[in-house]
Design a protein around this motif. Sequence first.
Motif, PDB file in Angstrom:
ATOM      1  N   LEU A   1       5.633 -22.773   6.786  1.00  0.00           N
ATOM      2  CA  LEU A   1       6.679 -22.009   7.906  1.00  0.00           C
ATOM      3  C   LEU A   1       7.584 -23.213   8.596  1.00  0.00           C
ATOM      4  CD1 LEU A   1       4.239 -19.752   9.677  1.00  0.00           C
ATOM      5  CD2 LEU A   1       5.867 -18.917   7.540  1.00  0.00           C
ATOM      6  N   MET A   2       9.166 -22.604   9.262  1.00  0.00           N
ATOM      7  CA  MET A   2      10.113 -22.908   9.878  1.00  0.00           C
ATOM      8  C   MET A   2      10.856 -22.274  10.544  1.00  0.00           C
ATOM      9  SD  MET A   2      11.663 -25.971   6.920  1.00  0.00           S
ATOM     10  CE  MET A   2      11.381 -26.971   8.528  1.00  0.00           C
ATOM     11  N   THR A   3      11.214 -23.219  12.289  1.00  0.00           N
ATOM     12  CA  THR A   3      11.769 -22.221  13.155  1.00  0.00           C
ATOM     13  C   THR A   3      12.602 -22.966  13.315  1.00  0.00           C
ATOM     14  OG1 THR A   3       8.938 -22.097  13.798  1.00  0.00           O
ATOM     15  CG2 THR A   3      11.051 -21.332  15.187  1.00  0.00           C
ATOM     16  N   ASP A   4      13.875 -22.430  13.418  1.00  0.00           N
ATOM     17  CA  ASP A   4      14.810 -22.546  13.695  1.00  0.00           C
ATOM     18  C   ASP A   4      15.370 -22.363  15.921  1.00  0.00           C
ATOM     19  OD1 ASP A   4      16.212 -20.196  14.550  1.00  0.00           O
ATOM     20  OD2 ASP A   4      17.184 -19.805  12.575  1.00  0.00           O
ATOM     21  N   ILE A   5      16.720 -23.224  16.142  1.00  0.00           N
ATOM     22  CA  ILE A   5      17.066 -22.881  17.065  1.00  0.00           C
ATOM     23  C   ILE A   5      17.036 -22.030  18.097  1.00  0.00           C
ATOM     24  CG2 ILE A   5      19.676 -23.128  17.308  1.00  0.00           C
ATOM     25  CD1 ILE A   5      19.037 -25.745  19.115  1.00  0.00           C
ATOM     26  N   ASP A   6      17.101 -20.686  17.277  1.00  0.00           N
ATOM     27  CA  ASP A   6      16.819 -19.382  18.165  1.00  0.00           C
ATOM     28  C   ASP A   6      15.517 -18.858  18.150  1.00  0.00           C
ATOM     29  OD1 ASP A   6      19.357 -19.237  18.903  1.00  0.00           O
ATOM     30  OD2 ASP A   6      19.971 -19.244  16.598  1.00  0.00           O
ATOM     31  N   GLY A   7      14.364 -19.525  17.740  1.00  0.00           N
ATOM     32  CA  GLY A   7      13.359 -19.397  17.497  1.00  0.00           C
ATOM     33  C   GLY A   7      12.768 -18.061  16.316  1.00  0.00           C
ATOM     34  N   LYS A   8      14.548 -18.139  15.033  1.00  0.00           N
ATOM     35  CA  LYS A   8      13.425 -17.583  14.293  1.00  0.00           C
ATOM     36  C   LYS A   8      12.651 -17.935  13.202  1.00  0.00           C
ATOM     37  CE  LYS A   8      16.030 -15.508  10.243  1.00  0.00           C
ATOM     38  NZ  LYS A   8      17.217 -14.796   9.811  1.00  0.00           N
ATOM     39  N   GLU A   9      11.531 -17.535  12.378  1.00  0.00           N
ATOM     40  CA  GLU A   9      10.821 -18.469  11.487  1.00  0.00           C
ATOM     41  C   GLU A   9      11.235 -17.928  10.157  1.00  0.00           C
ATOM     42  OE1 GLU A   9       6.731 -17.096  11.810  1.00  0.00           O
ATOM     43  OE2 GLU A   9       6.102 -19.021  13.119  1.00  0.00           O
ATOM     44  N   TYR A  10      10.939 -19.158   8.955  1.00  0.00           N
ATOM     45  CA  TYR A  10      11.463 -18.811   7.403  1.00  0.00           C
ATOM     46  C   TYR A  10      10.516 -20.062   6.824  1.00  0.00           C
ATOM     47  CZ  TYR A  10      16.440 -18.735   9.364  1.00  0.00           C
ATOM     48  OH  TYR A  10      17.236 -19.204  10.419  1.00  0.00           O
ATOM     49  N   ILE A  11      10.152 -18.778   6.374  1.00  0.00           N
ATOM     50  CA  ILE A  11       8.945 -19.479   4.732  1.00  0.00           C
ATOM     51  C   ILE A  11       9.889 -20.170   4.223  1.00  0.00           C
ATOM     52  CG2 ILE A  11       7.663 -18.804   3.142  1.00  0.00           C
ATOM     53  CD1 ILE A  11       7.671 -16.020   3.511  1.00  0.00           C
ATOM     54  N   ASP A  12       9.231 -21.582   3.781  1.00  0.00           N
ATOM     55  CA  ASP A  12      10.093 -23.271   3.629  1.00  0.00           C
ATOM     56  C   ASP A  12       9.823 -22.791   1.972  1.00  0.00           C
ATOM     57  OD1 ASP A  12      10.791 -25.645   2.852  1.00  0.00           O
ATOM     58  OD2 ASP A  12       9.423 -26.653   3.806  1.00  0.00           O
ATOM     59  N   MET A  13      10.637 -22.577   1.182  1.00  0.00           N
ATOM     60  CA  MET A  13      10.840 -22.474  -0.532  1.00  0.00           C
ATOM     61  C   MET A  13      11.738 -23.953  -0.784  1.00  0.00           C
ATOM     62  SD  MET A  13       8.719 -20.527  -1.340  1.00  0.00           S
ATOM     63  CE  MET A  13       8.809 -19.707  -2.940  1.00  0.00           C
ATOM     64  N   CYS A  14      12.033 -24.332  -0.206  1.00  0.00           N
ATOM     65  CA  CYS A  14      12.652 -25.576  -0.459  1.00  0.00           C
ATOM     66  C   CYS A  14      12.488 -27.224  -0.440  1.00  0.00           C
ATOM     67  CB  CYS A  14      13.866 -25.674  -0.368  1.00  0.00           C
ATOM     68  SG  CYS A  14      14.647 -25.443   1.806  1.00  0.00           S
ATOM     69  N   THR A  15      11.429 -27.440   1.341  1.00  0.00           N
ATOM     70  CA  THR A  15      10.602 -28.265   1.550  1.00  0.00           C
ATOM     71  C   THR A  15      11.155 -29.831   1.826  1.00  0.00           C
ATOM     72  OG1 THR A  15       9.813 -28.954  -1.119  1.00  0.00           O
ATOM     73  CG2 THR A  15       8.085 -28.136   0.555  1.00  0.00           C
ATOM     74  N   GLY A  16      12.587 -29.544   2.311  1.00  0.00           N
ATOM     75  CA  GLY A  16      13.547 -30.482   1.974  1.00  0.00           C
ATOM     76  C   GLY A  16      13.848 -31.193   0.819  1.00  0.00           C
ATOM     77  N   ILE A  17      14.521 -30.330  -0.418  1.00  0.00           N
ATOM     78  CA  ILE A  17      15.073 -31.332  -1.856  1.00  0.00           C
ATOM     79  C   ILE A  17      13.151 -32.014  -2.418  1.00  0.00           C
ATOM     80  CG2 ILE A  17      16.243 -31.297  -3.248  1.00  0.00           C
ATOM     81  CD1 ILE A  17      18.681 -31.594  -0.669  1.00  0.00           C
ATOM     82  N   GLY A  18      12.588 -31.335  -2.348  1.00  0.00           N
ATOM     83  CA  GLY A  18      11.239 -31.739  -2.711  1.00  0.00           C
ATOM     84  C   GLY A  18      10.308 -32.570  -1.972  1.00  0.00           C
ATOM     85  N   VAL A  19      10.860 -32.489  -1.076  1.00  0.00           N
ATOM     86  CA  VAL A  19      10.233 -33.688  -0.561  1.00  0.00           C
ATOM     87  C   VAL A  19       8.678 -33.840   1.015  1.00  0.00           C
ATOM     88  CG1 VAL A  19      10.227 -35.670   1.919  1.00  0.00           C
ATOM     89  CG2 VAL A  19      12.503 -35.049   0.877  1.00  0.00           C
ATOM     90  N   THR A  20       8.794 -32.382   1.232  1.00  0.00           N
ATOM     91  CA  THR A  20       7.344 -32.337   3.179  1.00  0.00           C
ATOM     92  C   THR A  20       6.215 -31.252   1.578  1.00  0.00           C
ATOM     93  OG1 THR A  20       9.330 -30.503   3.128  1.00  0.00           O
ATOM     94  CG2 THR A  20       9.467 -32.498   4.195  1.00  0.00           C
ATOM     95  N   SER A  21       5.703 -32.099   0.449  1.00  0.00           N
ATOM     96  CA  SER A  21       5.366 -32.166  -0.415  1.00  0.00           C
ATOM     97  C   SER A  21       3.451 -31.146   0.256  1.00  0.00           C
ATOM     98  CB  SER A  21       4.411 -32.768  -1.547  1.00  0.00           C
ATOM     99  OG  SER A  21       5.110 -34.017  -1.637  1.00  0.00           O
ATOM    100  N   PHE A  22       3.215 -31.759   1.322  1.00  0.00           N
ATOM    101  CA  PHE A  22       2.220 -31.080   2.039  1.00  0.00           C
ATOM    102  C   PHE A  22       3.008 -29.895   3.381  1.00  0.00           C
ATOM    103  CE2 PHE A  22       0.078 -33.814  -0.273  1.00  0.00           C
ATOM    104  CZ  PHE A  22      -1.000 -32.696  -0.993  1.00  0.00           C
ATOM    105  N   GLY A  23       4.376 -29.737   3.179  1.00  0.00           N
ATOM    106  CA  GLY A  23       4.686 -28.756   4.006  1.00  0.00           C
ATOM    107  C   GLY A  23       4.837 -29.715   5.840  1.00  0.00           C
ATOM    108  N   THR A  24       5.467 -29.060   6.742  1.00  0.00           N
ATOM    109  CA  THR A  24       5.731 -29.487   7.835  1.00  0.00           C
ATOM    110  C   THR A  24       4.565 -29.991   8.347  1.00  0.00           C
ATOM    111  OG1 THR A  24       8.224 -28.557   7.520  1.00  0.00           O
ATOM    112  CG2 THR A  24       7.711 -29.959   9.415  1.00  0.00           C
TER     113      THR A  24
END
Length: 393
Positions: A30-53
Amino acid sequence: MNNLFSIDQEYVAGTYARFPVALVSGKGSLMTDIDGKEYIDMCTGIGVTSFGTADPEWIAAVTAQLGTLQHTSNLYYTKPGAELAKLLCEKTGMKKVFFGNSGAEANECAIKVARKYSAEKKGSDCYTIVTLNNSFHGRTLTTLAATGQEHYHELFQPLTPGFVHVDPEDIDGLKQIVANVKVAGIMIECIQGEGGVVPLSKEFVTAIADLCKQEDIPFIIDEVQAGNGRSGQFYSYMNYGVQPDVVSTAKGLGGGLPIGACLMSEKVQNVLGHGDHGSTFGANPVCCAGAVSIVSRMDDAFLAEVRAKSEYVFNELKGAEGVQDVAGMGLMIGVLTDKPAGDVVKACMEQGVLCLTAKDRVRLLPPLNIPMELLQKAVAVIKDCCAAKEETK
Ligand code: PLP
């Protein structure tokens, strides 16, 4: 938030078309933006964060190293670099590793290895590297030359000479080049990532491996995007039953810190000697400690889970409304949609799912350990966005 956007736009080089979102934190998938909105991460910073954030094990490994020794230069031995090189060799059967900081640098090293090997064996006029059309190998002037997409070349001539391109699957064309030009190396991505998530066929990859062996040409596989568990095997070439001479890797290797590596097989292991190559930050202990924590967890059971999640995504999306095709391997998936891919990505973002594009496809690169329930939620949103008749406002 507007202030952040305007400062960035005023002071940061305009090389990226950013989404109008500022991410401030994350936890797992999960990722959170500056307004507190939550997202499911389906891109991992273009294939980088293999085990998520903010993966706890990765944080523990990185912070322990950070508080001990953050940099030494390559004039001294350090534990994390040696440990990571050993792990990578044990997982691949390769014999030596050179560490850099990015995918492009890993490919630069791979090209240098192939050129030096071939020059020493076949003469200094044996320097041509063959790569595939529709490939992507990086942004330096040499890796741009390797990249088989004309539009990246146009503004930066002259690029490094000595690169020729052939169409994917054209083994006769490749054989013709090898018959007419002194070829120092053949470099491919088994799954062309930036090219639209296009897996090469087993026949083609096997034929290249056979040709390279027959002609004593170093076979280089660029695993920068498809590697480190992404394809459902540790490296994507392992899905093909071939053994390359040189492997380049980066992105997911470090789990979020900059690291690249060039792996060399027995045949080329001694090509680079003292002074032939180097990098100030190469084998940085903090990056290597993070990478050890990532790579050491990618065992058979873990990779089987990646493949099971992949199967779920393929089954859900194949034949879904608004979906024309699903391609890829493991958790590196390209979805051809009725609507423009950018519209689907935008709609998904509005509904709290971060996806990418790759050419005309929606590209999915979720954390490899994404919990099944989050994957299910994300796929449901993607299906909705592909099927929706009107664009989400
Ligand atoms: N090779 C492949 C297959 C890639 O996908 C990329 C980046 O997308 C690169 C090389 C370049 O990697 P980096 O941006 O780390 O230099």
